[in-house]
Design an enzyme around this catalytic site. Sequence first.
Site, PDB file in Angstrom:
ATOM      1  N   CYS A   1     116.353  53.727  76.574  1.00 22.73           N
ATOM      2  CA  CYS A   1     116.671  53.337  75.194  1.00 22.73           C
ATOM      3  C   CYS A   1     118.082  53.739  74.781  1.00 22.73           C
ATOM      4  CB  CYS A   1     115.663  53.941  74.233  1.00 22.73           C
ATOM      5  SG  CYS A   1     113.999  53.457  74.644  1.00 22.73           S
TER       6      CYS A   1
ATOM      7  N   HIS B   1     118.379  55.623  67.038  1.00 22.32           N
ATOM      8  CA  HIS B   1     117.438  54.820  67.810  1.00 22.32           C
ATOM      9  C   HIS B   1     116.147  54.672  67.015  1.00 22.32           C
ATOM     10  CE1 HIS B   1     114.976  53.121  70.793  1.00 22.32           C
ATOM     11  NE2 HIS B   1     114.382  54.232  71.190  1.00 22.32           N
TER      12      HIS B   1
ATOM     13  N   ASN C   1     109.987  49.593  68.277  1.00 26.40           N
ATOM     14  CA  ASN C   1     111.007  50.165  69.166  1.00 26.40           C
ATOM     15  C   ASN C   1     111.423  49.108  70.195  1.00 26.40           C
ATOM     16  OD1 ASN C   1     112.384  51.518  71.185  1.00 26.40           O
ATOM     17  ND2 ASN C   1     110.972  53.242  71.291  1.00 26.40           N
TER      18      ASN C   1
HETATM   19  N1  ACO Z   1      95.537  54.075  66.824  1.00 26.86           N
HETATM   20  C1  ACO Z   1      94.605  54.989  66.516  1.00 26.86           C
HETATM   21  N2  ACO Z   1      94.546  56.210  67.099  1.00 26.86           N
HETATM   22  C2  ACO Z   1      95.473  56.471  68.030  1.00 26.86           C
HETATM   23  C3  ACO Z   1      96.466  55.566  68.406  1.00 26.86           C
HETATM   24  C4  ACO Z   1      96.493  54.310  67.756  1.00 26.86           C
HETATM   25  N3  ACO Z   1      97.399  53.358  68.034  1.00 26.86           N
HETATM   26  N4  ACO Z   1      97.249  56.127  69.357  1.00 26.86           N
HETATM   27  C5  ACO Z   1      96.757  57.355  69.573  1.00 26.86           C
HETATM   28  N5  ACO Z   1      95.682  57.570  68.776  1.00 26.86           N
HETATM   29  C6  ACO Z   1      94.839  58.755  68.673  1.00 26.86           C
HETATM   30  C7  ACO Z   1      94.857  59.599  69.922  1.00 26.86           C
HETATM   31  O1  ACO Z   1      93.945  59.096  70.885  1.00 26.86           O
HETATM   32  C8  ACO Z   1      94.444  60.938  69.380  1.00 26.86           C
HETATM   33  O2  ACO Z   1      93.064  60.938  69.215  1.00 26.86           O
HETATM   34  P1  ACO Z   1      92.201  62.281  69.533  1.00 26.86           P
HETATM   35  O3  ACO Z   1      92.723  63.296  68.549  1.00 26.86           O
HETATM   36  O4  ACO Z   1      90.819  61.843  69.279  1.00 26.86           O
HETATM   37  O5  ACO Z   1      92.525  62.613  70.944  1.00 26.86           O
HETATM   38  C9  ACO Z   1      95.077  60.970  67.999  1.00 26.86           C
HETATM   39  O6  ACO Z   1      95.367  59.596  67.662  1.00 26.86           O
HETATM   40  C10 ACO Z   1      96.353  61.779  67.905  1.00 26.86           C
HETATM   41  O7  ACO Z   1      97.182  61.394  68.991  1.00 26.86           O
HETATM   42  P2  ACO Z   1      98.610  61.999  69.182  1.00 26.86           P
HETATM   43  O8  ACO Z   1      99.238  61.412  70.407  1.00 26.86           O
HETATM   44  O9  ACO Z   1      98.539  63.470  69.103  1.00 26.86           O
HETATM   45  O10 ACO Z   1      99.328  61.439  67.870  1.00 26.86           O
HETATM   46  P3  ACO Z   1     100.775  61.699  67.331  1.00 26.86           P
HETATM   47  O11 ACO Z   1     100.722  62.111  65.936  1.00 26.86           O
HETATM   48  O12 ACO Z   1     101.579  62.532  68.278  1.00 26.86           O
HETATM   49  O13 ACO Z   1     101.428  60.233  67.348  1.00 26.86           O
HETATM   50  C11 ACO Z   1     102.905  58.912  68.684  1.00 26.86           C
HETATM   51  C12 ACO Z   1     101.524  59.532  68.576  1.00 26.86           C
HETATM   52  C13 ACO Z   1     103.080  57.910  67.542  1.00 26.86           C
HETATM   53  C14 ACO Z   1     103.013  58.185  70.017  1.00 26.86           C
HETATM   54  C15 ACO Z   1     104.005  60.011  68.565  1.00 26.86           C
HETATM   55  O14 ACO Z   1     103.689  61.080  69.417  1.00 26.86           O
HETATM   56  C16 ACO Z   1     105.366  59.493  68.898  1.00 26.86           C
HETATM   57  O15 ACO Z   1     105.903  58.653  68.221  1.00 26.86           O
HETATM   58  N6  ACO Z   1     106.009  60.019  69.970  1.00 26.86           N
HETATM   59  C17 ACO Z   1     107.300  59.551  70.380  1.00 26.86           C
HETATM   60  C18 ACO Z   1     107.126  58.266  71.118  1.00 26.86           C
HETATM   61  C19 ACO Z   1     108.432  57.573  71.360  1.00 26.86           C
HETATM   62  O16 ACO Z   1     109.265  57.514  70.486  1.00 26.86           O
HETATM   63  N7  ACO Z   1     108.578  57.014  72.554  1.00 26.86           N
HETATM   64  C20 ACO Z   1     109.719  56.309  72.945  1.00 26.86           C
HETATM   65  C21 ACO Z   1     110.935  57.195  72.975  1.00 26.86           C
HETATM   66  S1  ACO Z   1     112.127  56.806  74.146  1.00 26.86           S
HETATM   67  C22 ACO Z   1     112.272  55.221  74.066  1.00 26.86           C
HETATM   68  O17 ACO Z   1     112.382  54.683  73.005  1.00 26.86           O
HETATM   69  C23 ACO Z   1     112.162  54.460  75.318  1.00 26.86           C
END
Ligand code: ACO
Length: 320
Positions: free
Chosen positions: A108, A242, A272
């Site tokens: 990215c 980003h 994204n």
């Molecule tokens: N819908 C509903 N529930 C979901 C979803 C969804 N789409 N996705 C995950 N969950 C659930 C999980 O299974 C978990 O359930 P559990 O507690 O029963 O196990 C719960 O939600 C919490 O999951 P987390 O992963 O802890 O949630 P978090 O608050 O961390 O949010 C997210 C997840 C949005 C992916 C966040 O961690 C994030 O944005 N991280 C950065 C990701 C990113 O930016 N990646 C790309 C960067 S580099 C590039 O751009 C190439």
Amino acid sequence: MKIIGTGSALPQKEISNDMLAGFLETSDSWITTRTGIHTRRLLSTETLRELATKAAQAALASSGLQASEIDYLICSNVANSYVSPSLGSILLGTLGCVCPTFDLNGACAGLVYSLDIADSFLKTGRARNILVVAAEQPSRFCNWHDRATSVLFGDGAAAMVVTEGKGFRDFRLTGVPHTDVMYYKRSLEPTPFDRVEERTTPLVMEGREVFRIAVESCINDVDVLLQRNGLTGADIDKYLLHQANMRIIECIREHLEQPREKFPTNIQKYGNTSSASVGILIDELSRAGELKDGQTLMISTFGGGFVTAAAILDWSAIQY
Ligand code: ACO
């Protein structure tokens, strides 16, 4: 180096969170609250090559240059249907450019990595007018059964024409080998001499860890660039980050203690779009007249690897 033309292109198909909730165990409220994303555009009938061509043609038109005047084309891309030829080579044909080209995979952060290389080419006299294109189709490397990754991404392309002049003041690029927190693995052809099977693995991501690294590294890059250039956070007119997650942007903003108006976003509409994200944002702001002559901009990007790339530049308005 300065930017003299910008362009962007997005697929026509708009996918809402509710549409995703039709086949994934998710909801509009979960996605909106955790990411800030409401819709994303995904390629269906169009191709990535068409999007990239459209973005590049718009950048060329706004620069006032002809395709024949481009003497280098750098293409930022993580994956497309060809490993070889490069997407850059394919674009030479669709655009009518006759110049050297290569693809760069800086995840990215690839657009800013490409701009940094373009800056070096201009400084060493290797080229005079460079076309930088960032074209990405992350929808094709997501696992569409995985609600934790597939809801985050969108497809899109952005392009810039850069040439010599006052604009970019400084770049900061970093790389740290956190290869296990985020990866997409492609299969290789089998050989009689290597028994290790190489199968495609769609995007694997440890969301929380990526979130933590993203915030920490982005803040670090911004702080280093500010300090190195004798600036404070208040001296920056706009932070162009980003577009990965609204909460990541908000954490960085809080650290910098700067007002929300300085952090324009479009993640709500597009999700994204990997390396195209900051380029699409710049093109939209520039065309809307929201980037003013002489404004100081901070661009900061990060991606799988883990890699980061940030830059400070003084903006010169572009006539569209
Ligand atoms: N819908 C509903 N529930 C979901 C979803 C969804 N789409 N996705 C995950 N969950 C659930 C999980 O299974 C978990 O359930 P559990 O507690 O029963 O196990 C719960 O939600 C919490 O999951 P987390 O992963 O802890 O949630 P978090 O608050 O961390 O949010 C997210 C997840 C949005 C992916 C966040 O961690 C994030 O944005 N991280 C950065 C990701 C990113 O930016 N990646 C790309 C960067 S580099 C590039 O751009 C190439």
